[in-house]
Design an enzyme around this catalytic site. Structure first.
Site, PDB file in Angstrom:
ATOM      1  N   PRO A   2       0.817  -1.211   0.000  1.00  0.00           N
ATOM      2  CA  PRO A   2       0.000   0.000   0.000  1.00  0.00           C
ATOM      3  C   PRO A   2       0.849   1.258   0.000  1.00  0.00           C
ATOM      4  CG  PRO A   2      -0.123  -1.118   2.116  1.00  0.00           C
ATOM      5  CD  PRO A   2       0.721  -1.961   1.238  1.00  0.00           C
ATOM      6  N   GLU A   3       0.622   2.105  -0.969  1.00  0.00           N
ATOM      7  CA  GLU A   3       1.196   3.448  -0.939  1.00  0.00           C
ATOM      8  C   GLU A   3       0.028   4.404  -0.723  1.00  0.00           C
ATOM      9  OE1 GLU A   3       4.602   4.476  -3.219  1.00  0.00           O
ATOM     10  OE2 GLU A   3       4.773   2.480  -4.072  1.00  0.00           O
ATOM     11  N   HIS A 107      -3.148 -14.354   8.853  1.00  0.00           N
ATOM     12  CA  HIS A 107      -2.238 -13.407   9.499  1.00  0.00           C
ATOM     13  C   HIS A 107      -2.989 -12.358  10.317  1.00  0.00           C
ATOM     14  CE1 HIS A 107       1.139 -15.196   7.448  1.00  0.00           C
ATOM     15  NE2 HIS A 107       0.528 -15.067   6.284  1.00  0.00           N
ATOM     16  N   ARG A 130       3.608  -9.475   7.100  1.00  0.00           N
ATOM     17  CA  ARG A 130       5.039  -9.280   7.340  1.00  0.00           C
ATOM     18  C   ARG A 130       5.365  -8.363   8.516  1.00  0.00           C
ATOM     19  NH1 ARG A 130       7.349  -8.237   1.504  1.00  0.00           N
ATOM     20  NH2 ARG A 130       9.286  -8.148   2.641  1.00  0.00           N
ATOM     21  N   ARG A 187      18.287  21.271  -0.046  1.00  0.00           N
ATOM     22  CA  ARG A 187      18.900  19.970   0.189  1.00  0.00           C
ATOM     23  C   ARG A 187      20.113  19.782  -0.708  1.00  0.00           C
ATOM     24  NH1 ARG A 187      15.247  16.099   3.007  1.00  0.00           N
ATOM     25  NH2 ARG A 187      14.008  17.588   4.146  1.00  0.00           N
TER      26      ARG A 187
END
Length: 319
Positions: A2-3, A107, A130, A187
DNA sequence: CTGATTACCTGAATGC
DNA sequence: TGCATTCAGGTAATCA
């Protein structure tokens, strides 16, 4: 994986079904999924049982459910939430709405039993293969910039403490390009590293970074302190486009509730232009009659995909 | 501030 | 077949 668009699909899927519901019981089946809750399982449960969910809010890939002890104070006004149930899906986390008799997922990590409501599923479940994702309770603190923004159902002046260091994401209506560009130029780093820095702009992961860079025809190592404003605008807009497309795809494949909040999305059906296309022709170059294959390189310990022709590596800081 | 490294995890895929 | 290794990814802590 998932993003941001996937998390937003989950947020929308959850919002109308859990808002106003009371968390009646919490079963922590695997304490590793709440390891970011420093005070442990009993404290986690104690914070949540009896609390009422008021909303579902997102910034970047963080998602949280503001909670009140009571839905209404004595004068009938809604109580102001002070804490929230925070969720990050990590690589494989899912938040699922389930009937009480649905078999446990392989899970399944945490189960929330919600107050009964006709026609609504009885449980919210956190499933995570995970364990990169996790849940914890965090304070809600005031923001000085108008709240978490994102695409929350209602404007929220408070932000989860653990998400306060995260910048706005490209889909946030209050995202400020001038602020982003100013910070970017200060940056001294490569463009992809900057895109992945959630403190600069949130919600962009490895896959969308590669896709946005490909669309913008920029190399991942392009130094940020030499980046033209138009380049920065192009890569930001590209990221926004990729996310918007993914969100639209997620929306179409998630019409019904139980499918809707299953953590998957149109993501896997989406056609990607760079990510995962190592050795395959660059679509843009092919359309121009040029033969160029997408190249995969290790960068920041992950795979980066670029076209060697239309995303040339910068030389001496400029190109 | 910046970057490099590591931990955290499991299951699919690959190597021998 | 079986066992060992590698890889994928986001976040955060730690160290240079």
């Amino acid at each position: 994986m998932p993003e941001l668009p996937e998390v937003e699909v989950v947020r929308r899927g959850l919002a109308s079904w859990v808002s106003g519901r009371t968390i009646e019981a919490v079963d922590v089946l695997d304490p590793r999924s709440i390891r970011r809750h420093a005070l442990g399982v009993e404290d986690f449960r104690g914070n949540l049982e009896g609390a009422v969910v008021t909303d579902v809010v997102r910034r970047g890939k963080f998602l949280w459910l503001p909670l009140t002890d009571n839905p209404h104070s004595t004068d009938g006004a809604a109580a102001e939430p002070k804490v929230a149930l925070m969720a990050h899906l990590g690589m494989s986390g899912q938040l699922l709405l389930q009937e009480h008799d649905a078999p446990d997922q392989k899970h399944l990590k945490v189960r929330f039993r919600l107050s009964r409501r006709d026609g609504m599923p009885a449980q919210l479940r956190f499933v995570d293969q995970r364990i990169f994702g996790g849940l914890f309770v965090t304070a809600l603190i005031p923001t000085d910039d108008g709240g978490p923004g994102g695409l929350s159902a209602t404007p929220v002046p408070l932000i989860a403490e653990e998400a306060a260091h995260i910048a706005r994401d490209p889909l946030d209506p209050a995202f400020s390009f001038p602020l982003f560009y100013a910070r970017l130029r200060r940056r001294r780093t490569g463009l992809k590293r900057a895109l992945l820095d959630q403190g600069l702009v949130s919600g962009i992961g490895n896959i969308y970074a590669d896709e946005a860079l490909w669309r913008a025809r920029l190399h991942y190592a392009r130094p940020t302190d030499t980046l033209r404003r138009s380049d920065a605008e192009r890569v930001l807009e590209s990221a926004r486009e990729v996310m918007t497309d993914a969100l639209a795809a997620g929306g179409t494949s998630f019409d019904s509730l139980y499918v809707n909040v299953n953590g998957a999305s149109g993501y896997f059906d989406r056609s990607l232009d760079a990510y995962g296309r190592e050795g395959q022709p660059c679509k843009r170059c092919a359309a121009a009659g040029i033969h160029a294959n997408i190249r995969r390189e290790q960068f920041m310990n992950r795979s980066s995909h670029t076209c060697p022709v239309c995303q040339p590596r910068p030389r001496n800081g400029r190109w």
